[in-house]
Write an enzyme that holds these catalytic residues in place. Structure first.
Site, short mmCIF file in Angstrom:
data_model
loop_
_atom_site.label_atom_id
_atom_site.label_comp_id
_atom_site.label_asym_id
_atom_site.label_seq_id
_atom_site.Cartn_x
_atom_site.Cartn_y
_atom_site.Cartn_z
N GLY A 16 0.82 -1.22 0.00
CA GLY A 16 0.00 0.00 0.00
C GLY A 16 0.85 1.27 0.00
O GLY A 16 2.05 1.24 0.25
N ARG A 20 -2.15 8.19 4.34
CA ARG A 20 -2.36 9.01 5.54
C ARG A 20 -1.04 9.39 6.23
O ARG A 20 -1.02 10.25 7.10
CB ARG A 20 -3.28 8.26 6.52
CG ARG A 20 -4.72 8.18 6.04
CD ARG A 20 -5.53 7.14 6.80
NE ARG A 20 -5.34 5.79 6.27
CZ ARG A 20 -5.96 4.70 6.72
NH1 ARG A 20 -6.80 4.80 7.72
NH2 ARG A 20 -5.74 3.52 6.18
N GLN A 79 2.15 -7.03 -6.41
CA GLN A 79 0.70 -6.80 -6.61
C GLN A 79 0.51 -5.90 -7.83
O GLN A 79 1.28 -4.96 -8.04
CB GLN A 79 0.14 -6.12 -5.36
CG GLN A 79 -1.33 -5.75 -5.47
CD GLN A 79 -1.82 -4.99 -4.23
OE1 GLN A 79 -1.07 -4.78 -3.27
NE2 GLN A 79 -3.07 -4.58 -4.27
N GLY A 86 -5.91 -2.59 -3.19
CA GLY A 86 -6.59 -3.02 -1.96
C GLY A 86 -6.00 -4.31 -1.41
O GLY A 86 -5.27 -5.02 -2.10
N GLU A 155 -15.84 -1.85 6.42
CA GLU A 155 -14.80 -0.83 6.60
C GLU A 155 -15.42 0.48 7.09
O GLU A 155 -16.57 0.79 6.77
CB GLU A 155 -14.05 -0.61 5.28
CG GLU A 155 -13.22 -1.78 4.84
CD GLU A 155 -12.25 -2.25 5.92
OE1 GLU A 155 -11.40 -1.45 6.35
OE2 GLU A 155 -12.36 -3.42 6.35
N TYR A 345 36.30 19.34 21.82
CA TYR A 345 36.07 18.46 20.68
C TYR A 345 37.27 17.53 20.55
O TYR A 345 38.40 17.98 20.32
CB TYR A 345 35.89 19.27 19.38
CG TYR A 345 35.85 18.33 18.19
CD1 TYR A 345 34.82 17.41 18.05
CD2 TYR A 345 36.86 18.32 17.23
CE1 TYR A 345 34.79 16.50 17.01
CE2 TYR A 345 36.84 17.43 16.17
CZ TYR A 345 35.81 16.51 16.07
OH TYR A 345 35.78 15.61 15.03
N ASN A 356 44.66 14.79 31.52
CA ASN A 356 43.58 15.73 31.80
C ASN A 356 43.44 16.71 30.63
O ASN A 356 44.42 17.32 30.21
CB ASN A 356 43.91 16.50 33.07
CG ASN A 356 42.74 17.33 33.52
OD1 ASN A 356 41.88 16.86 34.25
ND2 ASN A 356 42.68 18.57 33.05
N ALA A 359 39.31 22.71 29.76
CA ALA A 359 38.09 23.21 29.10
C ALA A 359 38.43 23.79 27.74
O ALA A 359 39.45 24.46 27.57
CB ALA A 359 37.44 24.27 29.97
N ALA A 402 47.91 26.71 28.98
CA ALA A 402 46.58 27.13 28.53
C ALA A 402 46.70 28.10 27.35
O ALA A 402 47.66 28.87 27.28
CB ALA A 402 45.82 27.78 29.67
#
Ligand code: UD1
Ligand code: CA
Length: 440
Positions: A16, A20, A79, A86, A155, A345, A356, A359, A402
């Protein structure tokens, strides 16, 4: 009598359009928790039969490819959807291998093989129909019973107002003697409001020939049909419930389970804690870990680690004995015994024990053409806001100051401090020269 331990053919109606759904994708390929609807049906029916026939029509090639990529030994039957549309038209070209045929709609992915087996065991007539008694029977075919005998199925679109009040509906599951099925399919007509050949009309035809039809109740939790995206979401939630319940019963805590999305392919081992709003996809493995709120994990291995809040672990990552914190994105990386607490990232990288990551550290893995690797050894301290331009290799016992940018292929010796930071300049009274005294 009970029909048990016999060979049955299965026909799955999947031709089918699914109008819908309002979609370019055929309805039966819409996914629930990452798995196309019709795959659920094939997986479960394969447990009870070795003759599975998929009726295809609308976008037949797409449906066939999706199923053939996942399953072997399926028969595909096309089909003629132009001339014989149907659910009745669907079975015109189908030739059952065995004496009995189980027919199932391709849009009922909640079925489980145990319930199919129970249904088959309860069948005791030549035609057996799975029915549900629903509070809200809207859109289903209504089962009309007279003098305790099923007379026909009407139906929704053809039903009178009084028929619409009937709450016994057709579930779309049938077990029929193959010979009868083949005979009646040829006799179907499309004289109804949808101008379709209804499979359900064989009930009335058979009744008129004196057949009596067995009605077997099945549960809505297993046979809910999906016709639009609201029903899709409802059914997905039922499948998610099953997945989440299995995980919890195996010893992992899930907070606010209704907010957690986990695909069935994800494996949980040992004791885990999963907070609200977490999504875990693919062949991820989670072992003795704590996954905090809002975290997304795709196809990755997590062991003895804490991930999140709001971390994104992208495919092919392996995180062991580590702490991955707020807003950290990890991709195709292996982290063992690492702390990366904030806003980083880490892509195409391999980072070793007791290191470690400060940030805002970024592995710049992409040079605009190719992806390159970052290797960081044991016991390394990478200061905040450092960019490591790959390919780069940082040996054990190194400190990176840093705010440093480390160019690719920088040779670093173990024990070093590496720092690339502009010197601080202080120009006295510059503010007042620039703005004067009246800025504020
Ligand atoms: C169908 C039943 C209804 C039942 C309900 C249960 C008919 C006429 N009606 O209605 O009595 O209560 O299922 O869920 O059978 N399909 C084809 N070829 C087609 C049309 C449909 O293979 O030409 C397939 C669809 O892909 C779908 C299934 O048959 O998987 C059911 O079709 P759908 O249009 O959803 O039928 P319903 O209106 O739900
Ligand atoms: Ca349907």
């Amino acid at each position: 009598m009970g029909i048990i331990n016999i060979d049955i053919s299965v026909a799955v109606l999947s031709a089918g359009m699914g109008t819908r759904m309002k979609s370019e994708t055929p309805k039966v390929l819409h996914s629930l928790v990452g798995v196309p609807m019709v795959h659920y049906i094939v997986r479960e029916t394969k447990k009870i039969s070795n003759d599975i026939n998929i009726i295809i029509g609308h976008k037949a090639d797409e449906v066939k490819k999706s199923l053939s990529d996942e399953f072997s030994e399926l028969n595909f039957i096309t089909q003629d959807i132009v001339n014989f549309s149907g659910t009745g038209g669907a079975l015109r070209n189908f030739i059952p291998k065995y004496n009995w045929t189980l027919i199932i709609n391709g849009d009922t992915p909640l079925i489980i093989s145990d319930e199919l087996q129970n249904f088959i065991t309860s069948c005791n007539k030549n035609i057996n129909l799975g029915v549900m008694a629903l509070k809200n029977p809207k859109n289903y075919g209504r089962v009309i019973i007279n003098n305790n005998e099923v007379e026909k199925i009407v139906e929704e679109k053809d039903a009178s107002e009084s028929e619409k009040n009937i709450n016994l509906v057709n579930s779309g599951l049938y077990l029929i003697k193959s010979e009868l099925l083949t005979n009646y399919i040829k006799l179907l007509k499309n004289e109804n409001n949808q101008l379709e050949y209804y499979l359900t009309d064989i009930i009335e035809l058979a009744k008129k020939d004196g057949e009596s039809i067995a009605v077997i109740e099945v549960s809505e939790k297993s046979f809910k049909g999906i016709n639009n995206r609201i029903e899709l979401a409802d059914a997905e939630n039922i499948i998610l419930d099953r997945i989440r319940e299995k995980i919890m019963l195996n010893g992992s805590t899930i907070h606010l389970p209704n907010t957690v999305y986990i695909e069935n392919s994800v494996e949980f081992i040992g004791e885990n804690e999963i907070e609200s709003g977490v999504s875990i996809y693919g062949n991820s493995k989670i072992i003795n870990s704590h996954i905090k709120s809002g975290t997304i994990i795709e196809n990755s291995y997590i062991e003895n680690s804490t991930i999140g809040v709001m971390a994104h672990v992208r495919p092919d990552s392996k995180i062991i004995d580590s702490k991955i914190g707020n807003f950290v994105e990890v991709k195709k990386s292996k982290l063992t015994g690492v702390k990366a607490g904030h806003l980083s990232y880490l892509g195409d990288s391999e980072i070793d024990r007791d290191t470690n990551i400060g940030a805002g550290v970024i592995t710049a893995n992409y040079d605009g053409k190719d992806k390159h690797k970052t290797r960081i050894g044991k016991n390394v301290f990478i200061g905040s806001d450092t960019q490591l331009i790959a390919p780069v290799n940082i040996p054990d016992n190194v400190i990176i100051g840093a705010g440093s940018t480390i160019p690719s292929k920088t040779e670093v010796e173990t024990g070093s401090l590496v720092i690339s930071r502009g010197n601080v300049r202080i120009i006295k009274n510059f503010f007042f020269k620039f703005f004067g005294n009246s800025k504020h």
